[in-house]
Motif scaffolding. Structure first.
Motif, short mmCIF file in Angstrom:
data_model
loop_
_atom_site.label_atom_id
_atom_site.label_comp_id
_atom_site.label_asym_id
_atom_site.label_seq_id
_atom_site.Cartn_x
_atom_site.Cartn_y
_atom_site.Cartn_z
N GLU A 69 1.19 -7.43 6.15
CA GLU A 69 1.48 -7.84 4.78
C GLU A 69 0.50 -7.21 3.80
O GLU A 69 0.89 -6.77 2.71
N SER A 70 -0.76 -7.16 4.16
CA SER A 70 -1.77 -6.54 3.29
C SER A 70 -1.52 -5.04 3.17
O SER A 70 -1.70 -4.45 2.09
N THR A 71 -1.09 -4.42 4.26
CA THR A 71 -0.77 -2.99 4.23
C THR A 71 0.39 -2.72 3.28
O THR A 71 0.37 -1.77 2.49
N LYS A 72 1.42 -3.55 3.35
CA LYS A 72 2.56 -3.41 2.45
C LYS A 72 2.13 -3.55 0.99
O LYS A 72 2.59 -2.81 0.12
N ASP A 73 1.24 -4.50 0.73
CA ASP A 73 0.76 -4.69 -0.64
C ASP A 73 0.05 -3.44 -1.15
O ASP A 73 0.23 -3.03 -2.31
N ILE A 74 -0.76 -2.83 -0.30
CA ILE A 74 -1.50 -1.63 -0.70
C ILE A 74 -0.54 -0.47 -0.96
O ILE A 74 -0.68 0.26 -1.95
N VAL A 75 0.43 -0.30 -0.09
CA VAL A 75 1.41 0.78 -0.27
C VAL A 75 2.17 0.61 -1.58
O VAL A 75 2.35 1.56 -2.35
N GLN A 76 2.60 -0.61 -1.86
CA GLN A 76 3.31 -0.87 -3.11
C GLN A 76 2.42 -0.63 -4.33
O GLN A 76 2.88 -0.14 -5.36
#
Length: 426
Positions: A69-76
């Motif tokens: 979830e944190s990875t997705k936030d960073i990518v976005q």
């Protein structure tokens, strides 16, 4: 005469014009597991770099992985950034594993230092949360399909090697910086940050041409709050909170009125609920720890010569071992924490809680309760109007609903001040 003034005026205007401010770039460093605090830090740094009109934001990255979830936030956040983002896997010996692969590929420009590694992004390495068991074939297949599609979309957007990106997820492929450059996984290799700035100069990223050859580097450090959350969002901290909650609540129940243990335990429970929303916790591990507590408490009430306590120790150890077994790299709980916690917990329940609970069921050894049922000898006629009895070497005034003749024995049924209530011995 006017001709002489024209060059002077031009010269004066040149001298009076302020020199343009040198270009600058923002720089942050991420070293360790990717979590919610990291995602917040990256988002704030990008906003700060945009406000400072930086040429780009450089993220020095060295991570074993992190939460999905944190990875997705960073990518976005990268996609929405108004300033070009450069991810630089550094220093030599560093790696971008698991979540780091997604983050590196999602950057506008991906760079690595010599002798660094990128890859191995299989979804089993991610913290999936929600109680899903990664050993379940169906769930594993779903996560593989999802993460494969996710990284494929990232690689496609940034015009990188899509096939390699998919193989990093599906086959846990990892590669060195040199091979990654040849395979179009990254854009360049740089010895250090100054060398990176020279290579970035003139490149186009985020719709602008970078001017970084002589750019000033501006560090954007973590805020105190981000540092605190970075420390809190760890399995070790969550495990400690679990122990504190357990000790506090059980301590309050075993010693009612202490108040402090109950308050501390309640606060720990609230923090646990807050953290469990982001850190992946294995429900089976929690169940085993709960079973261990039950076995410890039952053994206090019904001594079994240590059988239940031994079972509780084993259950607690296995539960702690399984508690974060699905967590991402960097979020696992080591034996260095589990073994001491098991010993301390067993000791806590055997001695502290055990003594507290037994104390509640120990007969009162002082006051009226200790007199009831004990034998007295009537020294005079003792009836409802009164009399005297001999009790434990002392003369006492006494009353009895049923008369007791002198010399007869009786027993104490109660006390009213300095007068005993007695009755004849049957």
């Amino acid at each position: 005469m006017l001709k002489w003034w024209i060059p002077l005026a031009v010269a004066g205007s040149v001298v009076g014009t302020a020199a343009p401010e040198p270009a600058q770039v923002g720089l942050i460093r991420i070293n360790g597991a990717i979590g919610p605090a990291t995602a917040n830090y990256v988002a704030r740094a990008i906003d700060a770099a945009a406000e400072q009109h930086d040429q780009c934001l450089i993220i020095e990255l060295d991570t074993p992985g992190g939460l999905l979830e944190s990875t997705k936030d960073i990518v976005q956040t990268f996609y929405a950034s108004k300033v070009p983002v450069v991810v630089y896997v550094s220093p030599s010996g560093a790696s971008a594993g698991s979540a780091g692969v997604f983050i590196t590929l999602a950057a506008d420009i991906a760079a690595m230092a010599p002798n660094t590694v990128i890859g191995a992004a299989h979804p089993v390495a991610f913290g999936l949360g929600g109680g899903a068991d990664s050993s379940n074939d169906v769930m594993r297949k779903k996560m593989e399909n999802y993460t494969s599609s996710f990284i494929e979309s990232i690689a496609d957007k940034r015009h990188r090697n899509v096939e390699w990106a998919k193989s990093a997820v599906l086959q846990s492929v990892a590669t060195t910086a040199q091979k990654a450059l040849k395979a179009n996984v990254i854009d360049l290799i740089a010895e250090d940050v100054p060398n990176l700035l020279k290579q970035l100069d003139g490149r186009t990223a985020g719709g602008r041409t970078l001017q970084t050859a002589n750019a000033k580097i501006v560090d954007i450090p973590m805020s105190p709050g981000e540092r605190v959350f970075q420390l809190i969002w760890r399995p070790e901290v969550m495990f400690l909170l679990l122990l504190i909650a357990m000790y506090g609540i059980i301590g309050e129940l075993s010693s009612p009125g202490a108040i402090l243990p109950g308050v501390v335990g309640a606060i720990a429970v609230i923090l646990l609920l807050f953290m469990s929303a982001t850190l992946p916790v294995n429900v089976a591990g929690l169940a085993l720890i709960g079973l261990a507590i039950a076995l410890f408490v039952i053994d206090v009430f019904t001594p079994t010569h240590g059988v239940l306590t031994a079972g509780g120790v084993v259950s607690f150890f296995l539960g702690a071992l399984m508690l974060f077994n699905r967590a991402a790299p960097g979020f696992a709980l080591s034996l260095a924490w589990i073994i001491p916690a098991t010993v301390i917990t067993a000791t806590f329940f055997i001695f502290v809680v055990g003594k507290g609970i037994r104390a509640q069921f120990t007969p009162v050894r002082a006051g009226t309760e200790t007199m009831i049922g004990k034998r007295v000898i009537a020294l005079s006629l003792t009836d409802s109007r009164g009399g005297q009895v001999f009790f434990e070497g002392e003369r006492w005034n006494a009353v009895s609903k049923t008369p007791i003749e002198p010399g007869q024995s009786g027993e104490v049924t109660g006390r009213n001040g300095l007068t005993l209530n007695v009755k004849p011995t049957t």
